[in-house]
Design a protein around this motif. Structure first.
Motif, PDB file in Angstrom:
ATOM      1  N   VAL A  99       5.710  35.204  -1.028  1.00 26.51           N
ATOM      2  CA  VAL A  99       5.361  35.192   0.458  1.00 26.51           C
ATOM      3  C   VAL A  99       7.237  35.115   1.003  1.00 26.51           C
ATOM      4  O   VAL A  99       7.922  34.210   0.041  1.00 26.51           O
ATOM      5  CB  VAL A  99       5.202  34.608   1.513  1.00 26.51           C
ATOM      6  CG1 VAL A  99       5.135  34.803   3.000  1.00 26.51           C
ATOM      7  CG2 VAL A  99       4.275  34.916   1.164  1.00 26.51           C
ATOM      8  N   GLU A 100       8.630  35.775   1.454  1.00 29.19           N
ATOM      9  CA  GLU A 100       9.467  35.338   1.880  1.00 29.19           C
ATOM     10  C   GLU A 100       9.696  36.141   3.370  1.00 29.19           C
ATOM     11  O   GLU A 100       8.998  36.795   3.313  1.00 29.19           O
ATOM     12  CB  GLU A 100      10.866  36.034   0.825  1.00 29.19           C
ATOM     13  CG  GLU A 100      10.251  37.585   0.479  1.00 29.19           C
ATOM     14  CD  GLU A 100      11.471  37.887  -0.528  1.00 29.19           C
ATOM     15  OE1 GLU A 100      11.799  37.134  -0.752  1.00 29.19           O
ATOM     16  OE2 GLU A 100      11.632  38.808  -0.821  1.00 29.19           O
ATOM     17  N   ALA A 101      10.897  34.881   3.797  1.00 31.57           N
ATOM     18  CA  ALA A 101      11.192  35.967   4.917  1.00 31.57           C
ATOM     19  C   ALA A 101      12.938  35.420   4.684  1.00 31.57           C
ATOM     20  O   ALA A 101      13.220  35.383   4.110  1.00 31.57           O
ATOM     21  CB  ALA A 101      10.343  34.692   6.018  1.00 31.57           C
ATOM     22  N   TRP A 102      13.354  37.385   5.992  1.00 31.52           N
ATOM     23  CA  TRP A 102      14.619  37.293   5.610  1.00 31.52           C
ATOM     24  C   TRP A 102      15.129  37.076   7.354  1.00 31.52           C
ATOM     25  O   TRP A 102      14.701  37.696   7.798  1.00 31.52           O
ATOM     26  CB  TRP A 102      14.890  38.717   5.148  1.00 31.52           C
ATOM     27  CG  TRP A 102      14.876  39.187   3.544  1.00 31.52           C
ATOM     28  CD1 TRP A 102      13.627  39.443   3.190  1.00 31.52           C
ATOM     29  CD2 TRP A 102      15.764  39.249   3.191  1.00 31.52           C
ATOM     30  NE1 TRP A 102      13.364  39.502   2.131  1.00 31.52           N
ATOM     31  CE2 TRP A 102      14.958  39.382   2.085  1.00 31.52           C
ATOM     32  CE3 TRP A 102      17.010  39.452   3.252  1.00 31.52           C
ATOM     33  CZ2 TRP A 102      15.996  39.865   0.989  1.00 31.52           C
ATOM     34  CZ3 TRP A 102      17.721  40.279   2.245  1.00 31.52           C
ATOM     35  CH2 TRP A 102      17.037  40.706   0.956  1.00 31.52           C
ATOM     36  N   ILE A 103      15.949  36.297   7.551  1.00 27.23           N
ATOM     37  CA  ILE A 103      16.391  36.130   8.868  1.00 27.23           C
ATOM     38  C   ILE A 103      18.357  36.386   8.194  1.00 27.23           C
ATOM     39  O   ILE A 103      18.509  36.447   7.531  1.00 27.23           O
ATOM     40  CB  ILE A 103      17.459  34.756   9.157  1.00 27.23           C
ATOM     41  CG1 ILE A 103      17.601  33.965   8.378  1.00 27.23           C
ATOM     42  CG2 ILE A 103      14.885  34.542   9.392  1.00 27.23           C
ATOM     43  CD1 ILE A 103      17.955  32.316   8.744  1.00 27.23           C
ATOM     44  N   TYR A 104      18.915  36.581   9.784  1.00 32.09           N
ATOM     45  CA  TYR A 104      20.257  37.079   9.566  1.00 32.09           C
ATOM     46  C   TYR A 104      21.204  35.972  10.010  1.00 32.09           C
ATOM     47  O   TYR A 104      22.623  36.114   9.047  1.00 32.09           O
ATOM     48  CB  TYR A 104      20.036  37.634  11.179  1.00 32.09           C
ATOM     49  CG  TYR A 104      21.652  38.304  11.313  1.00 32.09           C
ATOM     50  CD1 TYR A 104      22.370  39.490  10.534  1.00 32.09           C
ATOM     51  CD2 TYR A 104      22.575  38.438  11.460  1.00 32.09           C
ATOM     52  CE1 TYR A 104      23.684  39.937  10.380  1.00 32.09           C
ATOM     53  CE2 TYR A 104      23.888  38.554  11.947  1.00 32.09           C
ATOM     54  CZ  TYR A 104      24.849  39.325  11.468  1.00 32.09           C
ATOM     55  OH  TYR A 104      25.913  39.829  11.435  1.00 32.09           O
ATOM     56  N   ASP A 105      21.089  35.514  10.536  1.00 33.55           N
ATOM     57  CA  ASP A 105      21.932  34.531  11.500  1.00 33.55           C
ATOM     58  C   ASP A 105      22.017  33.050  10.149  1.00 33.55           C
ATOM     59  O   ASP A 105      21.080  31.518  10.742  1.00 33.55           O
ATOM     60  CB  ASP A 105      22.105  33.632  13.008  1.00 33.55           C
ATOM     61  CG  ASP A 105      22.945  33.242  12.756  1.00 33.55           C
ATOM     62  OD1 ASP A 105      23.774  32.528  12.051  1.00 33.55           O
ATOM     63  OD2 ASP A 105      23.257  32.781  14.007  1.00 33.55           O
ATOM     64  N   THR A 106      22.929  32.422   8.946  1.00 36.98           N
ATOM     65  CA  THR A 106      22.504  31.095   8.117  1.00 36.98           C
ATOM     66  C   THR A 106      22.644  30.154   8.572  1.00 36.98           C
ATOM     67  O   THR A 106      22.155  29.253   8.602  1.00 36.98           O
ATOM     68  CB  THR A 106      22.819  31.306   6.823  1.00 36.98           C
ATOM     69  OG1 THR A 106      24.740  31.998   7.367  1.00 36.98           O
ATOM     70  CG2 THR A 106      22.270  33.021   5.960  1.00 36.98           C
ATOM     71  N   ALA A 107      23.575  30.494   9.995  1.00 37.78           N
ATOM     72  CA  ALA A 107      23.634  29.319  10.567  1.00 37.78           C
ATOM     73  C   ALA A 107      22.795  28.375  11.468  1.00 37.78           C
ATOM     74  O   ALA A 107      23.256  27.695  12.172  1.00 37.78           O
ATOM     75  CB  ALA A 107      25.225  28.818  11.269  1.00 37.78           C
ATOM     76  N   ASN A 108      21.898  29.669  11.964  1.00 38.10           N
ATOM     77  CA  ASN A 108      21.046  28.740  12.860  1.00 38.10           C
ATOM     78  C   ASN A 108      19.650  28.525  12.297  1.00 38.10           C
ATOM     79  O   ASN A 108      18.910  28.917  11.896  1.00 38.10           O
ATOM     80  CB  ASN A 108      20.251  30.041  13.753  1.00 38.10           C
ATOM     81  CG  ASN A 108      19.440  30.124  15.649  1.00 38.10           C
ATOM     82  OD1 ASN A 108      18.368  29.399  15.325  1.00 38.10           O
ATOM     83  ND2 ASN A 108      19.491  31.408  15.675  1.00 38.10           N
ATOM     84  N   ALA A 109      19.791  27.189  12.950  1.00 35.69           N
ATOM     85  CA  ALA A 109      18.896  25.604  12.812  1.00 35.69           C
ATOM     86  C   ALA A 109      17.220  26.122  12.508  1.00 35.69           C
ATOM     87  O   ALA A 109      16.497  26.578  11.942  1.00 35.69           O
ATOM     88  CB  ALA A 109      19.243  25.426  12.378  1.00 35.69           C
ATOM     89  N   THR A 110      17.377  27.207  13.711  1.00 32.79           N
ATOM     90  CA  THR A 110      16.187  26.880  15.057  1.00 32.79           C
ATOM     91  C   THR A 110      15.650  28.489  14.075  1.00 32.79           C
ATOM     92  O   THR A 110      13.475  28.284  13.633  1.00 32.79           O
ATOM     93  CB  THR A 110      16.940  27.501  16.453  1.00 32.79           C
ATOM     94  OG1 THR A 110      17.366  26.729  16.830  1.00 32.79           O
ATOM     95  CG2 THR A 110      14.734  27.416  16.400  1.00 32.79           C
ATOM     96  N   THR A 111      16.191  29.472  13.769  1.00 27.97           N
ATOM     97  CA  THR A 111      15.450  30.969  13.299  1.00 27.97           C
ATOM     98  C   THR A 111      15.104  30.029  11.400  1.00 27.97           C
ATOM     99  O   THR A 111      13.943  30.757  10.969  1.00 27.97           O
ATOM    100  CB  THR A 111      15.979  31.689  13.385  1.00 27.97           C
ATOM    101  OG1 THR A 111      16.776  31.921  14.871  1.00 27.97           O
ATOM    102  CG2 THR A 111      15.920  32.957  12.237  1.00 27.97           C
TER     103      THR A 111
END
Length: 187
Positions: A99-111
């Motif tokens: 399993v993996e997840a992708w996010i856009y904003d690497t600076a967004n600690a919450t996401t």
């Protein structure tokens, strides 16, 4: 109570860009998970919008339709449900693709924390492993992924398992994956 957009990535099976196919069919399985996630979140009192593309179209056409639906709602998170491919392990080697997840904003600690929480919860529910060497399963280089770039709300793209891995298929359970997504999202 929170509001969420949830969608299965890709068109329905046999209708254009329907995703990866192997021992599992991405479009079919992602829709099962999506339906369960929506049901479980609604049962807990949350508002959930189904932003899935259910028409025959191209890959880019499908992505545009999904993002258009997502951007009509102000939500806490956009959750995009997918299955991965590329393991080519149809016999099983005793290791899961995971399993993996992708996010856009690497600076967004919450996401980032929310994506990590979802990956951990799916792994705990299913017995699948965390895929890759990224921090606790969260790949943060998702800048090239249209849905992550174009949605207005915080977005997480979840690769729930590998369609071409016999070890993943043995552990595959849409119910358990949905439980993991909901638990991780609500933590």
């Amino acid at each position: 109570m929170a509001k969420y957009n949830v969608h299965a990535g890709h068109c329905p099976d046999g209708k254009g860009a329907s995703g990866a196919v192997g021992l599992l069919k991405e479009s079919t399985e992602a829709r099962k998970v999506k339906n369960l996630v929506i049901k479980k979140l609604k049962q807990k009192g949350h508002t959930v919008y189904d932003c899935t593309c259910d028409v025959k179209t191209t890959q880019s056409g499908c992505l545009v339709k999904i993002v258009d639906k997502c951007n009509k709602h102000k939500v806490s998170y956009d959750i995009s449900i997918h299955l991965n491919s590329g393991r080519n392990d149809r016999k099983g080697d005793g290791k899961t693709g995971g399993v993996e997840a992708w996010i856009y904003d690497t600076a967004n600690a919450t996401t980032k924390k929310k994506a990590q929480s979802i990956v951990k919860a799916i792994c705990k529910e299913t017995g699948l492993s965390v895929h890759g060497t990224a921090v606790k399963g969260c790949k943060q280089q998702g800048v090239s992924l249209y849905v992550l770039r174009k949605t207005k709300s915080k977005a997480i793209l979840i690769e729930c398992a590998f369609v071409d891995d016999a070890d993943d298929k043995k552990l595959w359970s849409p119910e358990k994956v949905a439980n993991g997504i909901v638990k991780g999202l609500l933590q």
